[in-house]
Design a protein around this motif. Structure first.
Motif, PDB file in Angstrom:
ATOM      1  N   ALA A  44       0.729  -1.304   0.041  1.00 62.64           N
ATOM      2  CA  ALA A  44       0.210   0.170   0.022  1.00 62.64           C
ATOM      3  C   ALA A  44       0.847   1.305  -0.075  1.00 62.64           C
ATOM      4  O   ALA A  44       1.812   1.457   0.673  1.00 62.64           O
ATOM      5  CB  ALA A  44      -0.936   0.064   1.281  1.00 62.64           C
ATOM      6  N   MET A  45       0.640   2.315  -0.941  1.00 61.04           N
ATOM      7  CA  MET A  45       1.367   3.414  -0.865  1.00 61.04           C
ATOM      8  C   MET A  45       0.564   4.743  -0.972  1.00 61.04           C
ATOM      9  O   MET A  45      -0.346   4.607  -1.593  1.00 61.04           O
ATOM     10  CB  MET A  45       2.009   3.320  -2.348  1.00 61.04           C
ATOM     11  CG  MET A  45       3.091   2.399  -2.420  1.00 61.04           C
ATOM     12  SD  MET A  45       3.693   2.065  -4.234  1.00 61.04           S
ATOM     13  CE  MET A  45       2.460   0.714  -4.586  1.00 61.04           C
ATOM     14  N   PRO A  46       0.679   5.664   0.124  1.00 59.78           N
ATOM     15  CA  PRO A  46       0.021   6.645   0.176  1.00 59.78           C
ATOM     16  C   PRO A  46       0.384   7.727  -0.931  1.00 59.78           C
ATOM     17  O   PRO A  46       1.223   8.333  -0.928  1.00 59.78           O
ATOM     18  CB  PRO A  46       0.396   7.257   1.644  1.00 59.78           C
ATOM     19  CG  PRO A  46       1.703   6.683   1.887  1.00 59.78           C
ATOM     20  CD  PRO A  46       1.891   5.196   1.132  1.00 59.78           C
ATOM     21  N   GLY A  47      -0.473   7.587  -2.147  1.00 59.25           N
ATOM     22  CA  GLY A  47      -0.417   8.549  -3.122  1.00 59.25           C
ATOM     23  C   GLY A  47      -0.906   9.715  -2.884  1.00 59.25           C
ATOM     24  O   GLY A  47      -1.348  10.036  -1.972  1.00 59.25           O
ATOM     25  N   GLU A  48      -0.547  10.641  -3.773  1.00 60.30           N
ATOM     26  CA  GLU A  48      -1.025  12.004  -3.762  1.00 60.30           C
ATOM     27  C   GLU A  48      -2.492  12.022  -3.489  1.00 60.30           C
ATOM     28  O   GLU A  48      -3.016  12.874  -2.682  1.00 60.30           O
ATOM     29  CB  GLU A  48      -0.454  12.971  -4.754  1.00 60.30           C
ATOM     30  CG  GLU A  48       0.896  13.615  -4.399  1.00 60.30           C
ATOM     31  CD  GLU A  48       1.669  14.279  -5.571  1.00 60.30           C
ATOM     32  OE1 GLU A  48       0.599  14.837  -6.490  1.00 60.30           O
ATOM     33  OE2 GLU A  48       2.864  14.209  -5.514  1.00 60.30           O
ATOM     34  N   GLN A  49      -3.090  11.438  -4.552  1.00 59.86           N
ATOM     35  CA  GLN A  49      -4.497  11.818  -4.587  1.00 59.86           C
ATOM     36  C   GLN A  49      -5.315  10.691  -3.858  1.00 59.86           C
ATOM     37  O   GLN A  49      -6.456  10.864  -3.665  1.00 59.86           O
ATOM     38  CB  GLN A  49      -5.138  11.905  -6.004  1.00 59.86           C
ATOM     39  CG  GLN A  49      -4.300  12.949  -6.909  1.00 59.86           C
ATOM     40  CD  GLN A  49      -4.965  13.441  -8.116  1.00 59.86           C
ATOM     41  OE1 GLN A  49      -5.441  12.730  -8.785  1.00 59.86           O
ATOM     42  NE2 GLN A  49      -4.636  14.652  -8.407  1.00 59.86           N
ATOM     43  N   ARG A  50      -4.614   9.321  -4.232  1.00 61.91           N
ATOM     44  CA  ARG A  50      -5.138   8.293  -3.624  1.00 61.91           C
ATOM     45  C   ARG A  50      -4.320   7.367  -3.111  1.00 61.91           C
ATOM     46  O   ARG A  50      -3.263   7.413  -3.599  1.00 61.91           O
ATOM     47  CB  ARG A  50      -6.450   7.514  -4.376  1.00 61.91           C
ATOM     48  CG  ARG A  50      -5.641   7.251  -5.617  1.00 61.91           C
ATOM     49  CD  ARG A  50      -6.657   6.598  -6.715  1.00 61.91           C
ATOM     50  NE  ARG A  50      -6.187   6.237  -7.830  1.00 61.91           N
ATOM     51  CZ  ARG A  50      -5.858   6.812  -8.904  1.00 61.91           C
ATOM     52  NH1 ARG A  50      -6.646   8.205  -8.922  1.00 61.91           N
ATOM     53  NH2 ARG A  50      -5.529   6.281 -10.153  1.00 61.91           N
ATOM     54  N   GLU A  51      -4.786   6.454  -2.281  1.00 62.89           N
ATOM     55  CA  GLU A  51      -3.783   5.194  -1.923  1.00 62.89           C
ATOM     56  C   GLU A  51      -3.841   4.295  -3.027  1.00 62.89           C
ATOM     57  O   GLU A  51      -5.062   3.897  -3.789  1.00 62.89           O
ATOM     58  CB  GLU A  51      -4.569   4.583  -0.683  1.00 62.89           C
ATOM     59  CG  GLU A  51      -3.471   3.476  -0.172  1.00 62.89           C
ATOM     60  CD  GLU A  51      -3.983   2.546   0.979  1.00 62.89           C
ATOM     61  OE1 GLU A  51      -3.582   2.963   2.127  1.00 62.89           O
ATOM     62  OE2 GLU A  51      -4.770   1.823   0.747  1.00 62.89           O
TER      63      GLU A  51
END
Lengths: 177, 339, 316
Positions: C44-51
């Motif tokens: 799981a990667m906490p992206g800028e707009q969504r995980e």
């Protein structure tokens, strides 16, 4: 007791169809079943088609032994067409599986007789050519109900003592379907 | 209530097997409703389950541990082919050893302990006085083949199912207390083949749905279901192999002895993905409860009556209840006056 | 992430090829679960707009449970996952992963294993090889790569495997002739392919033309969800509506809105995320549902499949 109407482990058989491409087309049969494969053999390019037949004298065991040797050096794209008695069909199939082949490349023609191979679930004896139920076990003597539950590994139907609950019952024999 | 193993009782001949009040209280009564029906009644086997229940741990060790292990020894001595493992299942057998030993040591530290030093494992089973050191993964360092070695120390039957081509194959197991199926005959069968004799369910698509579900079980998320039948006398080994020894039991039920003779036989089946081999471990843990003990719980008595009364004839036949089904229904009816 | 996610710490990062980074992930408490060759985990990667959650094959020895290794290729058209792993993750960072799951396990009864890897597709075979060696199994590795971008672990593998290693560096003009590779093989040879769709298709077609039985050919079928047209999903039970953007999957959109759907592979294989459809037609892209189930239009695998029109009504 009734013979089970439809048991899913019981195999169904279809007339084999030629499958191509194949590096080698092997036609394996008992003498009385040759006619079942002959038309298919005729359709084949002769270079790739080969009979594996039982010698009249040496019989099925010699056939299986020579097939086993042969399968060591066949291409991965080999196809097997097998015809004969039901137990024989599965012996050939199991030998092929041991050599690494998979079911997709093995076609079993409808058995030439209704004789079944029977596995006694009490003493594990195998009997050939059983045509009626109940059948007396040649190993332990028990009277076996011949069921439709089938093992591909043994090439056999299972037999279970028919009167174990009341040994005084001696049901009449019925011819198997 | 957690159960401590008691001295050996028998599941044959004089049938000294008995359930203590604590064992009756925790018996996994399998019927959620009054009418029996087929369903894919699978649910997550989340551990720890309720304290003291049969669902508390992955493997339930109860007061019958020594008795069941003694019974297993008798069966295997009589017929060693009640245990088998095909060569390609070796890694799966070690998966089973790892899973069983680690759970037993963690859940029952008073009975079992495991020391791991790299590949060198030391296992201590104080209930059976077993103390062995071996190299993990090397079957030659065990005193018995891995399936038999582990199987002789856990209650219930075990099978290891190889998963290939989207199907499951019965390629290893130790089966000494089955409800009328033979490992020697069913060995190597696919999922639908070994369920071949089960009536009705194929047509209902039960096995197709179950197979899709089972092949997708992930590591660490075991599932369970309960299965049931009736057994006359507290006999663990109701195998087809030994049917000639126990078939006559079924004819021995009379109106007067239903309560002591007829037992509800419940299997707690757990399916657990094996991490190293990707095989599925299928454990079948059997519980036996005499009708006399069963009716000490009025809710169970009532429901058992209704279930047996409405059981379809195909299932009466399949479960082999024909000779005493009516007697059992009649005997139970006194506990269910409304029906 | 789901309840049984595992927190891990990034213990080491290494460039193992120009475009590929290897991450060693250590358990924060205790050890990690054992796994079978060919297993993957979701990260799981906490992206800028969504995980973002991507599945990566474990590329370490299954006996090593102190840590896992994954290798990530930077994708030119990254949906965010590989770019995040390459640019945002540093040693010491914490990540959440799922327990391992496997849809690409070895056929244990095979007589011979032919492993065909394309680029970063080497990763599952890094877990196969130690186990096959332990079992004394007969195997060959055929490794297709471009040394300007991929080719991770090739020196190590060459030394370790000797004759069993076959490398094909297309940047050096070395091609792999699949029909040579697949000809003259003995029964019981199983082929495993991990790499781009074109390689998988190439091997399957060549094998078919040579008469190989299909069941001897294994491949990792799942890939990242392909983009599509945006659509709206209405949820009857919760009464909510979720907009699904062109570059995200329905599953990702649901998760963004806090709606958890059980899932394992995120690639249309495992069947865990199957969801009932009340209305709307579905563009099925999964390998799980049968043809009949797809035709019935009553369910969807939201990890890969989308609406065929502009909306779907789901039983969620």
């Amino acid at each position: 007791m009734q013979i089970d109407p439809s048991i899913k482990s019981r195999p169904t058989y279809q007339a084999p169809m030629l499958e191509e491409p194949a590096g080698l087309q092997l036609f394996v049969c008992q003498p009385e079943a040759r006619g079942l494969l002959e038309p298919l053999y005729q359709q084949c390019a002769s270079a790739q088609a080969q009979w594996v037949l039982a010698d009249e004298e040496t019989g099925t065991e010699a056939l299986l032994a020579s097939l086993q040797q042969m399968l060591v050096n066949v291409p991965v794209s080999t196809r097997l067409y097998v015809a004969g008695h039901e137990g024989f069909l599965w012996d050939v199939r199991n030998l092929a599986l041991e050599a690494g082949l998979v079911d997709e490349q093995i076609q079993l023609a409808p058995p030439v007789s209704r004789g079944r191979r029977l596995f006694c679930t009490h003493c594990y004896t195998l009997m050939e050519g059983v045509e009626a139920s109940p059948h007396s076990c040649s190993g332990c003597g028990r009277l076996l109900l011949v069921r439709d539950h089938f093992s591909r590994l043994h090439g056999a139907y299972v037999g279970v003592q028919i009167n174990a609950e009341d040994p005084s019952e001696l049901p009449e024999q019925e011819v198997l379907q | 209530m957690r159960m401590s193993p008691k001295p050996v009782q028998t599941f044959r001949d004089d049938f000294t097997y008995s359930n203590s009040p604590g064992a009756i209280a925790r018996f996994p009564f399998p019927f959620p409703e009054d009418e029996y029906r087929y369903s894919v009644n699978i649910e997550p086997h989340v551990t720890p389950g309720p304290e003291g229940s049969v669902y508390e741990f992955l493997l339930d060790i109860d007061e019958h541990y020594l008795s069941e292990m003694a019974e297993r020894d008798i069966v295997l001595k009589e017929n060693p082919q009640r245990c088998l493992a095909m060569p390609h299942m070796d890694l799966a057998c070690w998966d089973m050893i790892e899973r069983c030993m680690q759970s037993l040591a963690a859940d029952y530290p008073q009975h079992f302990s495991l020391t791991i030093d790299g590949d060198q494992w030391t296992w201590h089973n104080r209930l059976l006085n077993i103390h062995d050191s071996f190299t993990f993964g090397d079957s030659s360092t065990l005193p018995l083949p891995p399936m038999e070695y582990m199987g002789r120390q856990v209650q219930g039957d075990f099978a290891l199912l190889d998963q290939r081509d989207g199907d499951l194959f019965l390629d290893a197991g130790i089966v000494t207390c089955p409800a009328d199926w033979s490992l020697a005959f069913d060995a190597g069968m696919s999922f639908s083949e070994w369920h071949g004799p089960v009536p009705m369910a194929h047509e209902m698509g039960v096995f197709d749905r179950a197979l899709k579900y089972l092949t997708a079980i992930p590591v660490g998320r075991p599932v369970r279901r309960l299965n049931w039948t009736l057994t006359v006398n507290a006999r663990m080994d109701t195998s087809p192999e030994t049917y000639p020894n126990w078939g006559t039991d079924r004819a021995s039920v009379t109106a007067d002895n239903v309560g002591e003779k007829v037992h509800l036989r419940v299997e707690l089946q757990v399916l657990d993905r094996m991490p190293r081999s990707n095989a599925l471990m299928f454990s079948i843990r059997t519980y036996l409860l005499s009708f006399d003990d069963l009716v000490t719980n009025p809710d169970w008595a009532r429901r058992m009556h209704r279930v047996l009364k409405t059981l379809p004839p195909e299932l009466v036949e399949y479960k082999g209840l024909g000779r005493y089904h009516d007697l059992a229904v009649e005997w139970l009816s006194r506990f269910d006056p409304a029906n | 992430m789901s309840i049984d996610s595992i927190p891990v710490r990034v213990a080491a990062i290494e460039a193992v090829a120009p475009m590929i980074r290897e991450f060693r992930l250590e358990a924060i408490d205790g050890s990690l679960p054992a796994f079978s060759p060919g297993s993957h985990v979701q990260v799981a990667m906490p992206g800028e707009q969504r995980e973002i959650r991507n599945a990566y094959s474990l590329c370490s020895d299954p006996r090593e449970t102190g840590s896992y290794r994954i290798a990530v290729r930077l994708q030119e058209d990254s949906r965010g996952g590989s770019a995040f792993m390459h640019s945002q993750v540093s040693v010491g960072d914490r990540l959440q992963i799922t327990p391992p799951a496997n849809f690409f396990a070895p056929a244990w009864h095979a007589r011979k294993h032919l492993l065909i890897a394309g680029g970063v597709g080497i990763t599952p075979f890094m877990s196969y090889i130690p186990e096959l060696e332990r079992q004394g199994a007969d195997f060959e590795l055929h490794y297709l790569y471009r040394s300007s971008q991929t080719g991770a672990y090739r020196d190590e593998l060459m030394h370790r495997l000797g004759q069993a290693f076959n490398g094909y560096d297309s940047d050096a003009g070395v091609r792999c002739d699949l029909s040579v590779l697949l000809s003259n093989r003995e029964p019981g040879s199983h082929v495993y392919i991990c790499g781009p769709e074109s390689l998988i298709e190439g091997v399957r077609e060549t094998a078919r033309a040579l008469g190989w039985p299909e069941s001897l050919i294994h491949y990792e079928a799942f890939a990242a969800p392909e983009p599509g047209e945006p659509f709206k999903a209405k949820l009857v039970r919760s009464g909510r509506a979720v907009e699904v953007a062109a570059d995200e999957s329905l599953l990702e959109a649901l998760e963004r809105e806090g709606i958890e759907v059980p899932n394992l592979c995120r690639g249309g294989v495992c069947g865990q995320c199957v969801t009932s459809v009340v209305e709307g037609s579905v563009e099925h892209r999964d390998d799980f549902l049968s043809a009949d189930e797809k035709a019935s239009g009553t369910c969807i695998m939201p990890c890969v499949s989308r609406a065929a029109g502009n909306h779907l009504i789901l039983d969620l």
